[in-house]
Design a protein around this motif. Structure first.
Motif, PDB file in Angstrom:
ATOM      1  N   PHE A   1      -7.474  66.238  48.595  1.00 10.69           N
ATOM      2  CA  PHE A   1      -5.769  66.095  48.704  1.00 10.69           C
ATOM      3  C   PHE A   1      -5.789  64.988  48.991  1.00 10.69           C
ATOM      4  CE2 PHE A   1      -2.918  66.489  52.603  1.00 10.69           C
ATOM      5  CZ  PHE A   1      -2.598  67.495  52.991  1.00 10.69           C
TER       6      PHE A   1
ATOM      7  N   LEU B   1      -2.300  62.849  49.498  1.00  8.79           N
ATOM      8  CA  LEU B   1      -0.471  62.610  50.722  1.00  8.79           C
ATOM      9  C   LEU B   1       0.319  61.581  50.232  1.00  8.79           C
ATOM     10  CD1 LEU B   1      -0.612  62.601  54.934  1.00  8.79           C
ATOM     11  CD2 LEU B   1       0.631  60.758  53.037  1.00  8.79           C
TER      12      LEU B   1
ATOM     13  N   ASN C   1       2.855  66.885  49.784  1.00  6.75           N
ATOM     14  CA  ASN C   1       1.229  66.851  49.715  1.00  6.75           C
ATOM     15  C   ASN C   1       0.889  67.660  48.772  1.00  6.75           C
ATOM     16  OD1 ASN C   1       0.694  65.458  52.613  1.00  6.75           O
ATOM     17  ND2 ASN C   1       0.971  66.847  54.098  1.00  6.75           N
TER      18      ASN C   1
ATOM     19  N   ARG D   1      -4.640  61.461  56.294  1.00  5.37           N
ATOM     20  CA  ARG D   1      -3.115  61.300  57.292  1.00  5.37           C
ATOM     21  C   ARG D   1      -3.512  60.019  58.166  1.00  5.37           C
ATOM     22  NH1 ARG D   1      -4.596  64.783  62.014  1.00  5.37           N
ATOM     23  NH2 ARG D   1      -6.482  63.042  62.630  1.00  5.37           N
TER      24      ARG D   1
ATOM     25  N   MET E   1       6.619  64.070  54.848  1.00  2.00           N
ATOM     26  CA  MET E   1       5.077  63.965  53.170  1.00  2.00           C
ATOM     27  C   MET E   1       5.292  65.009  52.527  1.00  2.00           C
ATOM     28  SD  MET E   1       1.766  63.142  55.738  1.00  2.00           S
ATOM     29  CE  MET E   1       2.709  64.342  57.238  1.00  2.00           C
TER      30      MET E   1
ATOM     31  N   TYR F   1      -2.574  69.875  47.068  1.00  2.69           N
ATOM     32  CA  TYR F   1      -4.309  69.804  47.351  1.00  2.69           C
ATOM     33  C   TYR F   1      -4.594  70.796  47.091  1.00  2.69           C
ATOM     34  CZ  TYR F   1      -3.059  73.588  50.750  1.00  2.69           C
ATOM     35  OH  TYR F   1      -2.449  75.144  51.261  1.00  2.69           O
TER      36      TYR F   1
ATOM     37  N   TYR G   1      -7.104  66.971  54.985  1.00  2.00           N
ATOM     38  CA  TYR G   1      -5.743  66.709  55.265  1.00  2.00           C
ATOM     39  C   TYR G   1      -5.621  65.043  56.534  1.00  2.00           C
ATOM     40  CZ  TYR G   1      -1.311  66.050  58.369  1.00  2.00           C
ATOM     41  OH  TYR G   1      -0.437  65.491  59.178  1.00  2.00           O
TER      42      TYR G   1
END
Length: 646
Positions: free
Chosen positions: A169, A171, A162, A246, A160, A164, A242
């Protein structure tokens, strides 16, 4: 310009005319805009040549030619037959990039999931040469999280990438997993961004960066034989933290990605079919194909601009910078009211009902609506001095609630809105009327350019009070109903007495203002006078004669100078079409409807304005353009049904 947009009421993503992702609104449709860019590049490993796809030949559209395998057999009928004329409508965009020098074609399909907050891209790279090709694909992205570039973080976390900041966030993941990556600074000091690192075909692999950051990821594609292709799926999961992002990522990995595209197509086709099921669209099949497609596209475009909390923004196109570097992603009560009227007419009262409750929550304690609001319900920026009043923005929402009731006939909705919205707004209108002439006192006009007493605004006050009186009677509040009804009639009589000029043979734009203005359509549309009354006929004929532009559209008013001289406006052209529908000249109405489609951008989105040479001016899309088209098509079909006896 944003020729491709995708949204679900919380996540709204917009792509520009070069195929670059520019706007990333979350968690409201129109607020906050975390967008910077998301761009794609291709590296030819044999020629050691790199190209950003936005510089290639580009064709954009929404997918509308789904093959039979998109449909499955259900009892005796195919789902595609059940979906009727909407079987190929979708919110799946497609951009095709072609480059003869690279001898490659890249086809990008993309969508926002209808429920979950993720943006999905399918990137197919095809070898168009006669020899084996070795390519590397790159995606580079940066965000202005919480609408600024500072204090962002970009970090690689296994498969991943990311981005943020605070409670936002982003992803990024893919299938197959990217095999190159890097993070870095973007436009800080002498650092241009990691996109520059991609141009030699190799990313340096920096794991984490903070501040004004961007990231790039890359994929080594398998050697491609002549005419063969390779596909990468790339997605962005958006959440407040997250774990939220996720969980969405895990959901995607648990599904066949083509089935995600498949279900998204069916969802929006089925959504659009609701309008087809309404009685006023029985003759829909008689429309030419381009009008059918434009109607369906308008439904989905409007819906993308409707937030789950009920706000309806004017446009998601952030490229506009007007009135001192501001934009259109606000909720104007007037625009929202017109859009809600169209949604009600098309059968989507579940969406418009949200808007009426949003308006209930943002109304001023004194009963007025202010200039404009954010999607969250805060007071929007303004160029109006206090008290920031355009009185049409209080009258028209009342009229819209009344029209909602006439379409939906749900007295529970009217009852829930009566005390917090209808009563205070109607009383505010009563207090705003000048007893010396029974007209509203001066306020800013429809176009927000001048202050005075204007015919359009007065018509909205009349329609709002009349609608409020009908709702009062329905709920047994007869005393108020009688008072509001009497005042509405007084306002109507005053409009005819004070704003119709017998020497001109038509209505004036306002007191001491005899400019021909397209907003005068309100005198018949809001029932101040009948559409066939000579006062309305002469007004609309003057509008067509004075405001008709060489390209066939209608300008706002004589000598309008906003973003060009007397540009054609989609809404103004459609107002003339609606009048021709009302008086029974369906041939002329159809010409004007066709004009609106002809001057839409490729993909079907309608601009605010059209320039002298047919180019889109100002924002693309404009929600009001699409909602007016929806209304005009339904009114056209209703008139067609009357003439055909169906």
């Amino acid at each position: 310009m944003r020729p491709l947009i995708y949204g679900n009421g919380s996540l709204l993503v917009c792509v520009d005319e070069k195929g670059v992702v520019r706007d990333f609104y979350y968690p409201y449709a129109g607020m906050e805009n975390h967008g910077g860019y998301m761009r794609l590049g291709l590296y030819d490993c044999d020629l050691k040549t790199f190209g950003w796809l936005e510089n290639w030949k580009i064709v954009q559209r929404y997918r509308s030619d789904f093959p039979d395998e998109y449909y499955v057999l259900r009892e005796d009928n195919l789902i595609k037959d059940r979906l009727g004329p909407f079987k190929n409508i979708s919110l799946i965009g497609e951009t095709v990039f072609d480059n003869e020098r690279f001898e490659a074609m890249v086809t990008v399909r993309e969508m926002v999931h209808q429920v979950k907050n993720f943006f999905l891209r399918s990137i197919e790279v095809k070898n168009t040469s006669e020899m084996i090709k070795n390519f590397r694909l790159f995606s580079s992205q940066t965000y202005s999280i919480l609408e600024n570039n500072y204090a962002n973080t970009a970090v690689r976390d296994g498969p991943m990438m990311n981005h943020y900041k605070r409670n936002r966030f982003f992803l990024h993941s893919s299938f197959p997993v990217f095999d190159q990556f890097t993070t870095g600074l973007w436009e800080w000091g002498d650092r241009l961004g990691t996109w520059k690192d991609a141009e030699d075909g190799v990313l340096e692999g920096n794991t984490v960066s903070q501040g004004m950051v961007d990231s790039s990821v890359g994929w080594n594609l398998l050697p491609l034989q002549s005419g063969k292709s390779s596909t990468v799926y790339f997605w962005v999961c958006v959440g407040e933290n997250y774990p939220m992002a996720r969980d969405i990522n895990n959901w995607i990995k648990d599904h066949d990605i083509e089935s995600v595209f498949h279900s998204n197509h069916h969802y929006w086709s089925s959504f659009s079919m609701k309008a087809y099921d309404e009685k006023n669209l029985l003759n829909f099949y008689l429309l030419p194909q381009d009008l059918q497609e434009a109607f369906a596209r308008s439904l989905l475009t409007v819906t993308c601009h409707v937030d789950k909390g009920g706000s309806i923004i004017a446009s998601c196109d952030s490229q506009i910078k007007q009135q001192g570097a501001d934009y259109y992603s606000y909720c104007w009560p007037r625009d929202a009211a017109w859009v809600a009227i169209a949604l009600d007419k098309a059968g989507y009262s579940n969406l418009s009902r949200r808007t009426y409750h949003y308006l209930k929550d943002v109304i001023d304690p004194r009963g007025y609506f202010r200039h404009k609001y954010t999607p969250e319900g805060d007071l929007g920026s303004t160029w109006h001095p206090l008290p920031m009043l355009q009185i049409d923005e209080t009258g028209l929402p009342l009229y819209a609630v009344y029209k909602h009731w006439t379409e939906d006939r749900n007295i529970m909705t009217v009852s829930a809105l009566y005390e917090p919205l209808v009563k205070p707004a109607a009383n505010a209108l009563m207090n705003f009327i000048d007893s010396s002439n029974d007209l509203p006192r001066p306020s800013f006009d429809l176009w927000e350019e001048r202050k005075g007493i204007y015919t359009y605004s007065c018509a909205c006050v009349y329609a709002g009070l009349k609608g409020a009186s009908e709702m009062a009677f329905a709920l047994g509040d007869d005393n108020r109903g009688i008072v509001w009804r009497k005042m509405s009639m007084n306002v109507r009589d005053a409009i005819i007495r004070e704003l119709y000029d017998p020497s001109l043979g038509r209505f004036k734009r306002g007191i001491d203002d005899d400019v021909v203005d397209s907003s005068l359509f309100a005198v018949w549309y809001l029932d101040v006078v009948p559409a066939k009354d000579p006062m309305a006929v002469n007004t609309m004929k003057a509008m067509e004669e004075r405001l008709l532009r060489p390209n066939g559209g209608i300008a706002r008013y004589t000598d309008d100078g906003y973003q060009g001289y007397m540009n054609s406006w989609i809404i103004c052209t459609l107002w003339l079409a609606q009048w021709y529908i009302r008086i029974g000249d369906l041939e002329r109405a159809r010409e004007l409807l066709e004009w609106s489609v002809r001057y839409s951008v490729p993909g079907g989105l309608m601009p605010e304005q059209v320039g002298e040479n047919g180019e889109p001016i100002s924002v693309v899309p404009l929600t009001w353009s699409h909602s007016t088209f929806i209304l005009a098509i339904i009114e056209y079909l209703e008139a067609l049904a009357l003439t055909s006896g169906v």
